[in-house]
Scaffold this active site. Structure first.
Site, PDB file in Angstrom:
ATOM      1  NE  ARG A 156      -2.949   0.478   3.256  1.00 11.57           N
ATOM      2  CZ  ARG A 156      -2.501   0.915   4.406  1.00 11.57           C
ATOM      3  NH1 ARG A 156      -1.470   1.801   4.570  1.00 11.57           N
ATOM      4  NH2 ARG A 156      -2.343  -0.128   5.434  1.00 11.57           N
TER       5      ARG A 156
ATOM      6  CE1 TYR B 233     -16.349  10.514 -16.426  1.00  8.20           C
ATOM      7  CE2 TYR B 233     -15.873  10.798 -13.908  1.00  8.20           C
ATOM      8  CZ  TYR B 233     -16.327   9.900 -14.879  1.00  8.20           C
ATOM      9  OH  TYR B 233     -16.462   8.691 -14.657  1.00  8.20           O
TER      10      TYR B 233
ATOM     11  CG  ASP C 100      -9.434  15.556 -15.523  1.00  8.89           C
ATOM     12  OD1 ASP C 100      -8.851  14.756 -16.529  1.00  8.89           O
ATOM     13  OD2 ASP C 100     -10.425  14.901 -14.913  1.00  8.89           O
TER      14      ASP C 100
ATOM     15  CE  LYS D  37     -12.605   7.231 -18.692  1.00  7.89           C
ATOM     16  NZ  LYS D  37     -13.024   8.429 -17.927  1.00  7.89           N
TER      17      LYS D  37
HETATM   18  C1  LIG Z   1     -13.362   8.950 -16.559  1.00  7.97           C
HETATM   19  C2  LIG Z   1     -13.094  10.331 -16.293  1.00  7.97           C
HETATM   20  C3  LIG Z   1     -12.700  10.564 -14.978  1.00  7.97           C
HETATM   21  C4  LIG Z   1     -12.657   9.546 -13.804  1.00  7.97           C
HETATM   22  O1  LIG Z   1     -12.086   8.537 -13.792  1.00  7.97           O
HETATM   23  P1  LIG Z   1     -12.486   6.807 -13.424  1.00  7.97           P
HETATM   24  O2  LIG Z   1     -10.958   6.413 -13.812  1.00  7.97           O
HETATM   25  O3  LIG Z   1     -13.459   6.418 -13.977  1.00  7.97           O
HETATM   26  O4  LIG Z   1     -12.640   7.156 -11.884  1.00  7.97           O
HETATM   27  C5  LIG Z   1     -12.221  11.852 -14.662  1.00  7.97           C
HETATM   28  N1  LIG Z   1     -12.040  12.815 -15.468  1.00  7.97           N
HETATM   29  C6  LIG Z   1     -12.107  12.618 -16.749  1.00  7.97           C
HETATM   30  C7  LIG Z   1     -11.880  13.804 -17.780  1.00  7.97           C
HETATM   31  C8  LIG Z   1     -12.587  11.395 -17.012  1.00  7.97           C
HETATM   32  O5  LIG Z   1     -13.098  11.148 -18.553  1.00  7.97           O
END
Ligand SMILES: *Cc1c(COP(=O)(O)O)cnc(C)c1O
Length: 384
Positions: A51, A103, A175, A200
């Site tokens: 962890r 998001y 992000d 992604k």
């Molecule tokens: C999918 C996504 C998230 C969240 O990520 P997870 O891996 O699903 O928790 C945050 N920001 C953006 C722009 C995303 O496309």
């Protein structure tokens, strides 16, 4: 150790990893052990308990940090866990300004988890950087951006906004999930923190959930490292291995995603069944100039509005055979979705309408299939 000033294509393959010193294995072995032997109490080889740190996670964190041009990377079990860990840096009473088109999970986390704990959140349209000044308060500690935004693909000027944040020493988090470091490096443009859903493009194969935070601020990194271990939302060694594997092809994948998306966006904009196409690479995009300045290419996500509204959208999503109707994005396979019913259903109706997320708005994630096949697939489902 690999030099950080190499090109991204080289860093994607080598940063954070070297052949295993004991066996020579070229790919780092997956270290599943949860605990590590110590020669004597406190005398260990850099790892104690998985962890806290694990060799696969350390490699992955170093690789993404190198790609983003940052000093420190911290990996998490999901993008949402990465975002939540950034929010741990704040105290009750602190104020956050966040761009209004984020998001859906970020909006939910801020409004329904952190606001009740005593943070105040302002959702703002920050397309004009000066607008940020109007929303800043004495207690504003964090500005949260996503660019391009989801699903309206609005762009925010990271450099201009970072200058405003710097005046009041407010943290700026970006992000960067949609652009990836291949297309845009927020730290170079003045951001304090970069966040990704690795689920992604970074992993790119729709088979791992993960998140990461990158920063060059050692003090923040130390606090984030504490939360990473204390809260424990860490990715498994296997997941770290998988994302590290995916990262090796990120540069070639991104250039193909972008090339195909550009062709498809152009073609969509010529179809009579379509009201408008939103893609930063089209000269019709209201912020095409900024996109050209801020991004190296325009990404693999396209949104478009059908003249026939919800009915036409429903028909399209049921007609396609190569595109899969599914949430998420950034994988090798092409996906198609209806934000108003799927990814953005949890956004309150009024906010959705204000943003332009209508029933006829379709979002596609252009995958790595042949782009003519993709185009023909969409053509088969367009009705005026
Ligand atoms: C999918 C996504 C998230 C969240 O990520 P997870 O891996 O699903 O928790 C945050 N920001 C953006 C722009 C995303 O496309």
């Amino acid at each position: 150790m690999i030099k950080p000033n190499l090109h991204l294509e080289t860093l994607a393959i080598h940063a954070g990893q070297q052949p295993d010193p004991t066996t020579g294995a070229v790919m780092p072995p997956i270290v599943l052990s949860t605990t590590f032997a110590q020669d004597g109490p406190g005398n260990h080889k850099g790892f104690e308990y998985t962890r806290s740190d694990n060799p696969n996670r350390r490699s992955l964190e170093a690789c993404i940090a190198a790609l983003e041009g940052g000093e420190h990377g911290l990996a998490f079990s999901s993008g949402c866990a990465a975002i939540a860990t950034v929010m741990q840096l704040l105290q009750p009473g602190d104020h956050v300004v966040a761009c209004d088109d984020v998001y859906g999970g970020t909006r939910r986390l801020f409004d329904r988890v952190y606001a009740p704990l005593g943070l105040s959140i302002t959702w703002a349209d920050l397309q004009s950087p000066a607008a940020l000044r109007e929303h800043m308060r004495k207690n504003t500690r964090l500005v949260w951006l996503e660019t391009p935004t989801n699903p309206m693909l609005k762009l925010l000027d990271i450099r201009a906004l970072s200058q405003i944040c710097a005046e009041t020493r407010t943290m700026l988090a970006v992000d960067n999930t949609f652009a990836t470091p291949m297309l845009q490096r927020p730290l170079d443009l003045g951001a304090t923190l970069v966040v990704h859903s690795m689920t992604k493009y970074l992993n790119g194969h729709s088979d791992v959930l993960g998140g990461v935070v990158v920063t060059s601020d050692s003090d923040l990194a130390q606090r984030l490292r504490f939360f990473q271990n204390a809260v424990g939302a860490v990715p498994s060694p296997f997941d770290c291995f998988m994302v590290l594997r995916g990262l090796k092809t990120l540069p070639v994948r991104m250039s193909q995603h972008c090339a195909s998306a550009r062709q498809i966006a152009q073609w969509l904009s010529e179809q009579s069944a379509i009201e408008r196409v939103i893609y930063p690479g089209l000269s019709s995009h209201p912020q095409h100039q900024l996109a050209t300045r801020q991004m190296r290419d325009f990404g693999g996500i396209i949104s478009f509005e059908l003249k026939g509204g919800g009915q036409a959208a429903d028909h399209l999503l049921k007609s396609v055979r190569i595109f899969t109707c599914a949430e998420s994005l950034g994988g090798v396979e092409s996906l198609i979705e209806l934000p108003s019913v799927m990814t953005h259903a949890s956004v309150p109706l009024q906010a959705r309408q204000d943003l332009g997320i209508t029933e006829g708005l379709v979002r596609i994630s252009v995958g790595l299939e042949n782009s003519e096949d993709l185009r023909d697939d969409l053509a088969s489902g367009l009705i005026s």
